[in-house]
Design an enzyme around this catalytic site. Sequence first.
Site, mmCIF file in Angstrom:
data_model
loop_
_atom_site.group_PDB
_atom_site.id
_atom_site.type_symbol
_atom_site.label_atom_id
_atom_site.label_comp_id
_atom_site.label_asym_id
_atom_site.label_seq_id
_atom_site.Cartn_x
_atom_site.Cartn_y
_atom_site.Cartn_z
ATOM 1 C CG HIS A 172 -39.955 -34.771 -36.676
ATOM 2 N ND1 HIS A 172 -39.109 -35.478 -35.735
ATOM 3 C CD2 HIS A 172 -40.634 -35.780 -37.274
ATOM 4 C CE1 HIS A 172 -39.555 -36.557 -35.818
ATOM 5 N NE2 HIS A 172 -40.429 -36.882 -36.768
ATOM 6 C CG HIS A 194 -44.906 -43.892 -41.775
ATOM 7 N ND1 HIS A 194 -45.305 -44.311 -40.397
ATOM 8 C CD2 HIS A 194 -43.876 -42.838 -41.168
ATOM 9 C CE1 HIS A 194 -44.893 -43.494 -39.227
ATOM 10 N NE2 HIS A 194 -44.053 -42.771 -39.980
#
EC number: 1.11.1.21
Length: 724
Positions: A267, A99
Site C-alpha cells: 500500500h 493477487h
Amino acid sequence: MSNTNGGSVGKCPVMHGGQTSTDKSVMDWWPNALNLDILHQHDSKTNPFGPDFNYKEELKKLDVDALKQDLKDLMTNSQVWWPADWGHYGGLMIRMAWHAAGSYRIADGRGGAATGNQRFAPLNSWPDNANLDKARRLLWPIKRKYGNKLSWADLIILAGNMAYESMGFKTFGFGFGREDIWHPEKDTYWGSEQEWLAPSGAKNSRYSGERDLENPLAAVMMGLIYVNPEGVDGNPDPLKTAQDMRVTFARMAMNDEETVALTAGGHTVGKCHGNGDAANLGPDPEGADVHEQGLGWMNHKTRGIGRDTVTSGLEGAWTTHPTQWDNGYFYLLFKYDWELKKSPAGAWQWEPIDIEEQDKPVDVEDGSKRYNPIMTDADMALKMDPEYRKISERFQQDPAYFEDMFARAWFKLTHRDMGPKSCYLGPDVPSEDLIWQDPTPAGKTDYNVDLVKGKIEASGLSIADLVATAWDSARTYRGSDRRGGANGARIRLAPQKDWQGNEPERLSRVLAVLESIAAEEGCSVADAIVLAGNVGIELAARAAGHDVSVPFAPGRGDASQDMTDVESFEVLEPVADGFRNWLKKDYVVKPEELLLDRAQLMGLTAPEMTVLIGGLRVLGSNYGGSKDGVFTDRVGTLSNDFFVNLTDMAYTWKPAGENQYEIRDRKTDQVKWTATRVDLVFGSNSILRSYAEVYAQDDNQEKFIHDFVAAWTKVMNADRFDLQ
C-alpha cells in the site's frame, strides 16, 4: 457467419451429440460420484505446445535485460483505453502480481502464481481481481514479443517486480521457471459458498464456531484474495480485521512481521478505485459478451476510466506520493487520527482528520487538485492491534529494515509455490538459501549402488518394511507447490519422524538399519531409503516369476534439522493415506475422496493410482500390518491378485461397520477378506473398475508389474527436479 434467413430464429441445428455448453454433465446427474477429472488435467490435449517443447530451454534464449527494460518502459506508457494513474501503471501491476501469488495457501499448496492461473476462471473473474484483466491486456504486447521464451506466469510476477523497481525500490531477486497451464484448475477448492462475497453467516459458510475458518482456505470470503478491506463482513472494526489477517496470512505461510511488511509495502504505492457507481459496471470477464473480447467490468454508461474508475469501491491513495517508494505509508498512518467515511461508491474507508494540504496525494489526472488519502480496515489494524503496532513502529523508525523485510516477504510471496531453489532459473536468483525453500544439499553419485542394494537385501528387513518406508518418505510430495518428497530424507527428522502415519516405532527400527548401510557405503540416507523400496519391489517381482530392475538415479541429499522449518513442514503431515489403507481418524470427507486428493497432489493419473493401490496391497505395506484390501494368499509377491479377486463374482461384498466391509464366498458365506471403501471403490466406480479389469486380465500380469514399477518410480523421483 451471418444469418441469411431473414432474421428468424431456428431450432438448434445439431442433435446434441456433443456437449458444448453447460447442460447437465455426468457429475451433475450423479453429484456424489468420484470426480476423477482432477487427475486428468493439463495434458497434451489442452496444451498448444507439442511434447518436445521445453520451457527451460526456451528461457535460455530470453534477453532478460531487454525484457526488464520493456517492462519499465511500459509502466509510464499510458494508454487511452485504460489510462495509468498519475501516468504510471506500477500500482496496477503490483496488485496483479500480489493477487496472483496471494491465492496460495500452505495447507495444500494450491493457488499461487506458478501456473498463470489468473488468466482463467474463477480467478480472472473474482470480485477482488476486478480490472486486473486490463493489467494483463497491457502486458500482451510484451508477451507477444517474447513469445515462447516467456510464460504468462513468469511475466505476471516479473511485472510486479519491475513496477517496484521503476518506483525506486530494490527487490530481493527473481526466479524464472513458472510454466503456464491452459485451462482452469479442477482440483482447487475455493469454498462452498454459492455467491460472491457471501458473509460469514450465509449458507455454506466457510466459518464455523466462533470464527473458525475452514481448511484449507485462507481468504475470508469467496472471491477475495485475503481479507475484506472494509472490515469483517463489511463492518469496520480494525481489531477484528487484525484477527482475520493473522489467520489468513498464516495460512499463506506468513508471520506477523511479514504480514505487516506486505500490507504496508503493497500500500506504499498505487490507490483504490471507487469514484463512481458499481452498478454501472458490466459482467466480469467470464460473463461478458463476445464483443468485450475477454474484458470484464466494462462501464458503458459513464466515463469509467482514470479518476472515474470503480474497482474495489474504496477511493483514494494511501500515501502522498503513490508512484514512488518511500516511508510515507507509516508517516501518514501514525501522524493523523483517522475517521470512518463512505467512498463515492459507498464503501467504508478511513480518512485523516485535519490533514495538512501538502500531505494529500494529487489527483490522478490533474496535479493541481488534491484529495484525502485513505486507509482500509486492514491498514488501521496495523495501528490498532498491539502486536502489529509494535512491528509498524519499528518499520517507521527504521526504513532500511522495513525495506529489507518487505523485499524478503515480497520475494517469499511471489516464489513460495515454485518449490526448492533449484527450480529457480535466470540471472537474478538470490544466492542466499532461505529456510522456507526447504534447502537440501546435493548427494553423492559415485558410490556402488549394487553393493548398497545387496546389503539392504541381506539386512533382514521385510518387503513390507522396505516398501512402506520408501513410500512414506516420498508420499509427502505435492506438485501444487513442489514441497515434500524423498529428497532430503526428512522422514528421519522432526516433525516427520513422529507423525502417526509414519509408524514411528517401525520407522525408527528400519531407519537404524538403512542409516548404518548408508554410512558404510557413502550414500545418502535419502538414496538408501528409495533403494530399499526398490529392493523390496524387485524381491516381490522375483517371487512372482519376473526379473525386474527398478530404475534408480542416485544423487539425493540429506537435509539437516537446521535446514528444516518444523512448523512449515507440519502442514505436510498426511491425515490419510489410501495407498496404505490408513485414516488418522474418521472424517466427513469420504476415504476415497481423500485418496483422490492425495493422488492429485502427487501428480498421479487414475491408471497410476489404480496400479499402485493393487501393488501396495499385495506387498503387505498397509499401515500397522492391516489385512484390509490384501486380496491375496501370497503376501509379498507382486501379483495382480488384488484385481483378480476384486472383480471375481465368486464373492459378495457386505458392510461390516464404519468404513469396513467383508468379502464373502457366495457358496459358503465364509469371510474371505476384509476391505475399506478405498479398496472397494476400484470395483464400484465404473471408471476405476475399467482399469481394475485391465490389470485383472490373464494376459496382463506382466503389464501390471511394468506399470506398477513405472508409477512407483514416478513417485520416488517426483522431487528430483535435477532429472527433469
